[in-house]
Motif scaffolding. Sequence first.
Motif, PDB file in Angstrom:
ATOM      1  N   PRO A  87       0.829  -1.214   0.000  1.00 42.45           N
ATOM      2  CA  PRO A  87       0.000   0.000   0.000  1.00 42.45           C
ATOM      3  C   PRO A  87       0.861   1.261   0.000  1.00 42.45           C
ATOM      4  O   PRO A  87       2.074   1.214   0.249  1.00 42.45           O
ATOM      5  N   ASP A  88       0.207   2.393  -0.279  1.00 37.88           N
ATOM      6  CA  ASP A  88       0.920   3.660  -0.440  1.00 37.88           C
ATOM      7  C   ASP A  88       1.792   4.024   0.756  1.00 37.88           C
ATOM      8  O   ASP A  88       2.865   4.601   0.593  1.00 37.88           O
ATOM      9  N   ILE A  89       1.330   3.685   1.962  1.00 33.24           N
ATOM     10  CA  ILE A  89       2.116   4.061   3.138  1.00 33.24           C
ATOM     11  C   ILE A  89       3.493   3.383   3.118  1.00 33.24           C
ATOM     12  O   ILE A  89       4.497   3.962   3.540  1.00 33.24           O
ATOM     13  N   ILE A  90       3.566   2.166   2.571  1.00 34.64           N
ATOM     14  CA  ILE A  90       4.848   1.476   2.442  1.00 34.64           C
ATOM     15  C   ILE A  90       5.652   2.075   1.293  1.00 34.64           C
ATOM     16  O   ILE A  90       6.846   2.363   1.419  1.00 34.64           O
ATOM     17  N   ARG A  91       5.014   2.286   0.147  1.00 33.29           N
ATOM     18  CA  ARG A  91       5.716   2.854  -1.013  1.00 33.29           C
ATOM     19  C   ARG A  91       6.298   4.233  -0.699  1.00 33.29           C
ATOM     20  O   ARG A  91       7.442   4.533  -1.041  1.00 33.29           O
ATOM     21  N   ARG A  92       5.520   5.050  -0.028  1.00 29.00           N
ATOM     22  CA  ARG A  92       5.986   6.423   0.251  1.00 29.00           C
ATOM     23  C   ARG A  92       7.074   6.436   1.318  1.00 29.00           C
ATOM     24  O   ARG A  92       8.032   7.201   1.224  1.00 29.00           O
ATOM     25  N   SER A  93       6.932   5.593   2.324  1.00 32.00           N
ATOM     26  CA  SER A  93       7.994   5.477   3.332  1.00 32.00           C
ATOM     27  C   SER A  93       9.291   5.006   2.683  1.00 32.00           C
ATOM     28  O   SER A  93      10.376   5.527   2.967  1.00 32.00           O
ATOM     29  N   ALA A  94       9.170   4.011   1.802  1.00 33.56           N
ATOM     30  CA  ALA A  94      10.349   3.479   1.117  1.00 33.56           C
ATOM     31  C   ALA A  94      10.984   4.527   0.207  1.00 33.56           C
ATOM     32  O   ALA A  94      12.212   4.610   0.105  1.00 33.56           O
ATOM     33  N   THR A  95      10.157   5.338  -0.444  1.00 35.01           N
ATOM     34  CA  THR A  95      10.682   6.385  -1.331  1.00 35.01           C
ATOM     35  C   THR A  95      11.472   7.422  -0.538  1.00 35.01           C
ATOM     36  O   THR A  95      12.566   7.839  -0.951  1.00 35.01           O
ATOM     37  N   ILE A  96      10.938   7.828   0.609  1.00 39.92           N
ATOM     38  CA  ILE A  96      11.654   8.796   1.458  1.00 39.92           C
ATOM     39  C   ILE A  96      12.985   8.201   1.916  1.00 39.92           C
ATOM     40  O   ILE A  96      14.036   8.849   1.860  1.00 39.92           O
ATOM     41  N   PHE A  97      12.948   6.951   2.332  1.00 37.03           N
ATOM     42  CA  PHE A  97      14.164   6.280   2.797  1.00 37.03           C
ATOM     43  C   PHE A  97      15.177   6.172   1.662  1.00 37.03           C
ATOM     44  O   PHE A  97      16.378   6.378   1.853  1.00 37.03           O
ATOM     45  N   ARG A  98      14.699   5.848   0.455  1.00 36.01           N
ATOM     46  CA  ARG A  98      15.582   5.719  -0.712  1.00 36.01           C
ATOM     47  C   ARG A  98      16.269   7.042  -1.027  1.00 36.01           C
ATOM     48  O   ARG A  98      17.481   7.085  -1.245  1.00 36.01           O
ATOM     49  N   LEU A  99      15.505   8.129  -1.069  1.00 36.42           N
ATOM     50  CA  LEU A  99      16.092   9.427  -1.401  1.00 36.42           C
ATOM     51  C   LEU A  99      17.124   9.844  -0.352  1.00 36.42           C
ATOM     52  O   LEU A  99      18.181  10.392  -0.683  1.00 36.42           O
ATOM     53  N   THR A 100      16.824   9.566   0.904  1.00 36.17           N
ATOM     54  CA  THR A 100      17.775   9.875   1.981  1.00 36.17           C
ATOM     55  C   THR A 100      19.040   9.041   1.837  1.00 36.17           C
ATOM     56  O   THR A 100      20.157   9.552   1.960  1.00 36.17           O
TER      57      THR A 100
END
Length: 203
Positions: A154-167
């Motif tokens: 779900p989006d909450i996982i995708r968005r958390s992962a995206t933030i972590f990836r960019l960091t």
Amino acid sequence: MFEPQHSYFRKMITKTIVFISIIDDIYDVYGTLDELELFTVAIQRWDTKEMEQLPDYMRVCYLALINTTNEVAHEVVKKHGINVLPHLTKSWSDLCKSYLREARWYYSGYKPSLEEYMDNAWVSIAVPMVLVHALFLVTNPITKEALESISSYPDIIRRSATIFRLTDDLGTSSDELKRGDVPKSIQCYMNEKGASEVSHPFF
């Protein structure tokens, strides 16, 4: 999750994260593309018979990963009566497929667009895989709705992962790129837009 009753969670999540580090290095540094293709297929099949196809240095990792993940699934079955092994193995399969995609880019010299990179990178950062394991290790009870939603990330996982990836990409050194890592989001953006790398005064 510092409380004493969560010691098993801490132990198993630590093991899971150690496997991520080992397998990431296999894909980025040690494996040839042919070996990585074999390893990815073996992960998808999740069968100890697949060890015979793998080079020696991969076999120990593969068997240990299967045993540890099966242990997590066994613990969940004991506590909740639910077989979560298909969800755990899917999360590992998705992660290794994303690693393999990056390896193919590297070996072919392909430079992905930022969108193409990010479409893969939110999985390759391993956040979805860790969260799937965490869900089953701490959730009580495990609902049917949770099982249905977790596989589609779900989006909450995708968005958390995206933030972590960019960091994480901000901390990737040029040495890592030289030793076999693919260009990260910053380099993809620079290649796509013709932008230059300018240091921010706060960094």
